[in-house]
Design a protein around this motif. Structure first.
Motif, PDB file in Angstrom:
ATOM      1  N   SER A  23       0.836  -1.192   0.000  1.00 17.64           N
ATOM      2  CA  SER A  23       0.000   0.000   0.000  1.00 17.64           C
ATOM      3  C   SER A  23       0.883   1.260   0.000  1.00 17.64           C
ATOM      4  O   SER A  23       0.622   2.225  -0.719  1.00 17.64           O
ATOM      5  CB  SER A  23      -0.907  -0.051   1.233  1.00 17.64           C
ATOM      6  N   ARG A  24       1.941   1.210   0.776  1.00 16.00           N
ATOM      7  CA  ARG A  24       2.854   2.352   0.839  1.00 16.00           C
ATOM      8  C   ARG A  24       3.640   2.505  -0.465  1.00 16.00           C
ATOM      9  O   ARG A  24       3.915   3.622  -0.909  1.00 16.00           O
ATOM     10  CB  ARG A  24       3.813   2.189   2.027  1.00 16.00           C
ATOM     11  N   LEU A  25       3.974   1.378  -1.052  1.00 16.22           N
ATOM     12  CA  LEU A  25       4.681   1.417  -2.343  1.00 16.22           C
ATOM     13  C   LEU A  25       3.792   2.078  -3.413  1.00 16.22           C
ATOM     14  O   LEU A  25       4.281   2.856  -4.243  1.00 16.22           O
ATOM     15  CB  LEU A  25       5.039  -0.011  -2.762  1.00 16.22           C
ATOM     16  N   ILE A  46      -6.088   3.921 -20.605  1.00 19.96           N
ATOM     17  CA  ILE A  46      -4.975   2.962 -20.820  1.00 19.96           C
ATOM     18  C   ILE A  46      -3.974   3.081 -19.676  1.00 19.96           C
ATOM     19  O   ILE A  46      -3.471   2.072 -19.158  1.00 19.96           O
ATOM     20  CB  ILE A  46      -4.286   3.204 -22.186  1.00 19.96           C
ATOM     21  N   SER A  47      -3.700   4.329 -19.261  1.00 21.11           N
ATOM     22  CA  SER A  47      -2.745   4.552 -18.160  1.00 21.11           C
ATOM     23  C   SER A  47      -3.255   3.905 -16.877  1.00 21.11           C
ATOM     24  O   SER A  47      -2.460   3.325 -16.115  1.00 21.11           O
ATOM     25  CB  SER A  47      -2.524   6.050 -17.933  1.00 21.11           C
ATOM     26  N   ASP A  48      -4.561   3.984 -16.631  1.00 19.01           N
ATOM     27  CA  ASP A  48      -5.162   3.322 -15.456  1.00 19.01           C
ATOM     28  C   ASP A  48      -4.858   1.819 -15.498  1.00 19.01           C
ATOM     29  O   ASP A  48      -4.417   1.237 -14.510  1.00 19.01           O
ATOM     30  CB  ASP A  48      -6.692   3.495 -15.448  1.00 19.01           C
ATOM     31  N   ASP A  49      -5.109   1.231 -16.662  1.00 21.19           N
ATOM     32  CA  ASP A  49      -4.918  -0.220 -16.814  1.00 21.19           C
ATOM     33  C   ASP A  49      -3.451  -0.608 -16.645  1.00 21.19           C
ATOM     34  O   ASP A  49      -3.140  -1.600 -15.977  1.00 21.19           O
ATOM     35  CB  ASP A  49      -5.395  -0.683 -18.202  1.00 21.19           C
ATOM     36  N   LEU A  50      -2.566   0.171 -17.278  1.00 20.03           N
ATOM     37  CA  LEU A  50      -1.143  -0.162 -17.214  1.00 20.03           C
ATOM     38  C   LEU A  50      -0.605  -0.018 -15.789  1.00 20.03           C
ATOM     39  O   LEU A  50       0.213  -0.831 -15.339  1.00 20.03           O
ATOM     40  CB  LEU A  50      -0.334   0.708 -18.192  1.00 20.03           C
ATOM     41  N   LEU A  51      -1.094   1.015 -15.086  1.00 23.02           N
ATOM     42  CA  LEU A  51      -0.645   1.211 -13.699  1.00 23.02           C
ATOM     43  C   LEU A  51      -1.098   0.038 -12.811  1.00 23.02           C
ATOM     44  O   LEU A  51      -0.321  -0.472 -12.010  1.00 23.02           O
ATOM     45  CB  LEU A  51      -1.195   2.533 -13.151  1.00 23.02           C
ATOM     46  N   SER A  52      -2.352  -0.366 -12.983  1.00 27.06           N
ATOM     47  CA  SER A  52      -2.858  -1.517 -12.212  1.00 27.06           C
ATOM     48  C   SER A  52      -2.026  -2.760 -12.523  1.00 27.06           C
ATOM     49  O   SER A  52      -1.638  -3.504 -11.609  1.00 27.06           O
ATOM     50  CB  SER A  52      -4.318  -1.811 -12.580  1.00 27.06           C
ATOM     51  N   GLU A  53      -1.775  -2.970 -13.811  1.00 26.74           N
ATOM     52  CA  GLU A  53      -1.004  -4.148 -14.232  1.00 26.74           C
ATOM     53  C   GLU A  53       0.396  -4.124 -13.615  1.00 26.74           C
ATOM     54  O   GLU A  53       0.911  -5.162 -13.189  1.00 26.74           O
ATOM     55  CB  GLU A  53      -0.906  -4.157 -15.761  1.00 26.74           C
TER      56      GLU A  53
ATOM     57  N   SER B  45      -6.439   8.857 -10.147  1.00 26.16           N
ATOM     58  CA  SER B  45      -7.563   9.206  -9.268  1.00 26.16           C
ATOM     59  C   SER B  45      -7.492   8.401  -7.965  1.00 26.16           C
ATOM     60  O   SER B  45      -6.857   7.334  -7.918  1.00 26.16           O
ATOM     61  CB  SER B  45      -8.885   8.897  -9.982  1.00 26.16           C
ATOM     62  N   ASP B  46      -8.166   8.917  -6.941  1.00 25.86           N
ATOM     63  CA  ASP B  46      -8.196   8.210  -5.653  1.00 25.86           C
ATOM     64  C   ASP B  46      -8.853   6.840  -5.800  1.00 25.86           C
ATOM     65  O   ASP B  46      -8.462   5.874  -5.134  1.00 25.86           O
ATOM     66  CB  ASP B  46      -8.970   9.034  -4.614  1.00 25.86           C
ATOM     67  N   GLU B  47      -9.869   6.796  -6.686  1.00 30.91           N
ATOM     68  CA  GLU B  47     -10.571   5.513  -6.907  1.00 30.91           C
ATOM     69  C   GLU B  47      -9.601   4.480  -7.472  1.00 30.91           C
ATOM     70  O   GLU B  47      -9.612   3.309  -7.077  1.00 30.91           O
ATOM     71  CB  GLU B  47     -11.746   5.694  -7.889  1.00 30.91           C
ATOM     72  N   LEU B  48      -8.769   4.944  -8.415  1.00 26.18           N
ATOM     73  CA  LEU B  48      -7.798   4.021  -9.023  1.00 26.18           C
ATOM     74  C   LEU B  48      -6.797   3.522  -7.972  1.00 26.18           C
ATOM     75  O   LEU B  48      -6.507   2.317  -7.912  1.00 26.18           O
ATOM     76  CB  LEU B  48      -7.060   4.716 -10.178  1.00 26.18           C
ATOM     77  N   ILE B  49      -6.313   4.441  -7.147  1.00 23.95           N
ATOM     78  CA  ILE B  49      -5.348   4.051  -6.100  1.00 23.95           C
ATOM     79  C   ILE B  49      -5.974   3.020  -5.160  1.00 23.95           C
ATOM     80  O   ILE B  49      -5.341   1.999  -4.840  1.00 23.95           O
ATOM     81  CB  ILE B  49      -4.887   5.303  -5.298  1.00 23.95           C
ATOM     82  N   SER B  50      -7.223   3.285  -4.756  1.00 22.06           N
ATOM     83  CA  SER B  50      -7.912   2.331  -3.863  1.00 22.06           C
ATOM     84  C   SER B  50      -8.081   0.981  -4.536  1.00 22.06           C
ATOM     85  O   SER B  50      -7.867  -0.069  -3.911  1.00 22.06           O
ATOM     86  CB  SER B  50      -9.294   2.866  -3.475  1.00 22.06           C
ATOM     87  N   ALA B  51      -8.467   1.032  -5.820  1.00 18.76           N
ATOM     88  CA  ALA B  51      -8.669  -0.224  -6.559  1.00 18.76           C
ATOM     89  C   ALA B  51      -7.366  -1.003  -6.667  1.00 18.76           C
ATOM     90  O   ALA B  51      -7.352  -2.240  -6.515  1.00 18.76           O
ATOM     91  CB  ALA B  51      -9.221   0.085  -7.953  1.00 18.76           C
ATOM     92  N   ILE B  52      -6.273  -0.300  -6.908  1.00 18.48           N
ATOM     93  CA  ILE B  52      -4.970  -0.972  -7.032  1.00 18.48           C
ATOM     94  C   ILE B  52      -4.570  -1.598  -5.686  1.00 18.48           C
ATOM     95  O   ILE B  52      -4.096  -2.740  -5.634  1.00 18.48           O
ATOM     96  CB  ILE B  52      -3.883   0.015  -7.528  1.00 18.48           C
TER      97      ILE B  52
END
Lengths: 175, 168
Positions: A23-25, A46-53, B45-52
């Motif tokens: 979480s901190r990372l 796309i940036s959202d997806d890549l960041l999650s990945e 977004s905060d939502e994205l951070i929470s989701a991650i």
């Protein structure tokens, strides 16, 4: 506690599988990586997806980090994720064409949150993909030219020349 | 301090460019960096951070269950291997017992001395041959008198000798 020491402890926590450390990372790195992906793709979704990945990949791979530059290690993964995205997008076409296609998308890409920020994105889109990536890698990773050259497996002189030409072109087009 | 900040750019550029050109390149890079700094990219977004964060926590849990599954899998594999080995061992032991039974029976035979065995065999064989020759003679009517009774008598004798032979 120094930032480096703190980061070492967070990484050690991640390697022990502690959710809090991850979480901190995410808090420390998400902004930089989001900027990196956004400047390369010009697309928030796309940036959202890549960041999650990227962070999911970090959970899987953190055990293989054996010390050294963590930023260099993690940006290598981010760079690979971006290239995988390009390859998937291409579906058999050459990487260069994919980049051109992406550049066109970048140049045409929609309305940004702020006008000047969008202007930069449009002008970045005019650079060739390799140069843009090297500039973004240097800016967001904060790595030295030597490390970037190693990470991208290119001669340092080539990296230096490309980044210089790209930034000069960007400067002229932004004026 | 980042590696980029630690890097002596002037020195590095000096390796690739002449003096004035190196200064010009350094200036271009600094201005370019400044442009990038002035135009910050959007933030997640905060939502994205929470989701991650949720996704990484979920993935961590999955990783923790994977070793447990792996341990169960390995233990059951080893248990199965042990059962197979034990099964095969039992089957071999059974076969060995059967062989032993055969050996015990044979040992009874072996209990007789070979000299005794040979004498008995010679006697019995001689008697059988005599009876056989008498039977043939009777069948050919070479003997006179009460032939039918003699045949029955011989057959009885033959059966008696035969059963004595197999009894040992």
């Amino acid at each position: 506690m120094t930032k480096n020491r703190e980061l070492e402890q967070i990484i050690a926590g991640c390697q022990r599988g502690e959710s809090e450390s991850f979480s901190r990372l995410v808090d420390i790195y998400s902004g930089r990586f989001y900027g990196y992906f956004y400047r390369l793709t010009g697309n928030r979704t796309i940036s959202d997806d890549l960041l999650s990945e990227l962070f999911v990949k970090l959970v899987e791979k953190i055990g293989s980090f054996k010390g050294g530059s963590f930023d260099g290690w993690v940006f290598r993964i981010a760079s690979n994720i971006f290239h995988d995205f390009l390859r998937a997008k291409q579906r058999g076409k050459k990487l260069l064409e994919g980049r051109k296609e992406l550049e066109l998308e970048n140049a045409q890409s929609g309305k940004a949150d702020d006008e000047r920020g969008e202007k930069l994105q449009v002008h970045l889109g005019k650079l060739d993909g390799d140069t843009r990536e090297l500039i973004m890698l240097r800016y967001y990773s904060q790595l030295s030219f030597k490390e970037i050259a190693k990470l991208r497996a290119k001669p340092i002189g080539t990296v230096l020349a490309k980044v210089h030409r790209g930034l000069k072109k960007l400067r002229k087009s932004m004026e | 301090m980042s590696k980029k900040a630690e890097e002596n750019l002037s020195e590095l550029l000096g390796q690739f460019y002449d003096g004035p050109e190196a200064s010009e390149v350094l200036e271009d890079i600094k201005v370019g960096d400044a442009i990038l700094g002035e135009n910050s990219a959007p933030v997640p977004s905060d939502e994205l951070i929470s989701a991650i964060k949720s996704k990484t926590a979920e993935r961590l849990e999955q990783q923790k269950t994977v070793p447990l599954r792996s341990i169960i899998y390995h233990v059951s594999t080893i248990a199965a291997a042990i059962l197979i080995v034990v099964g095969i061992g039992i089957m071999r032991i059974d076969k060995a017992e059967i062989k032993t039974a055969g050996i015990v029976s044979a040992s009874l035979w072996e209990g007789l001395s070979s000299a005794e065995e040979n004498d008995e065999l010679v006697t019995l064989t001689a008697e059988i041959e005599e009876i056989e020759s008498e039977l043939v003679a009777l069948q050919l009517n070479e003997t006179n008198g009460n032939g039918q009774n003699r045949v029955i008598e011989l057959e009885m004798e033959y059966i008696e000798i035969e059963s004595d032979f197999w009894k040992g």
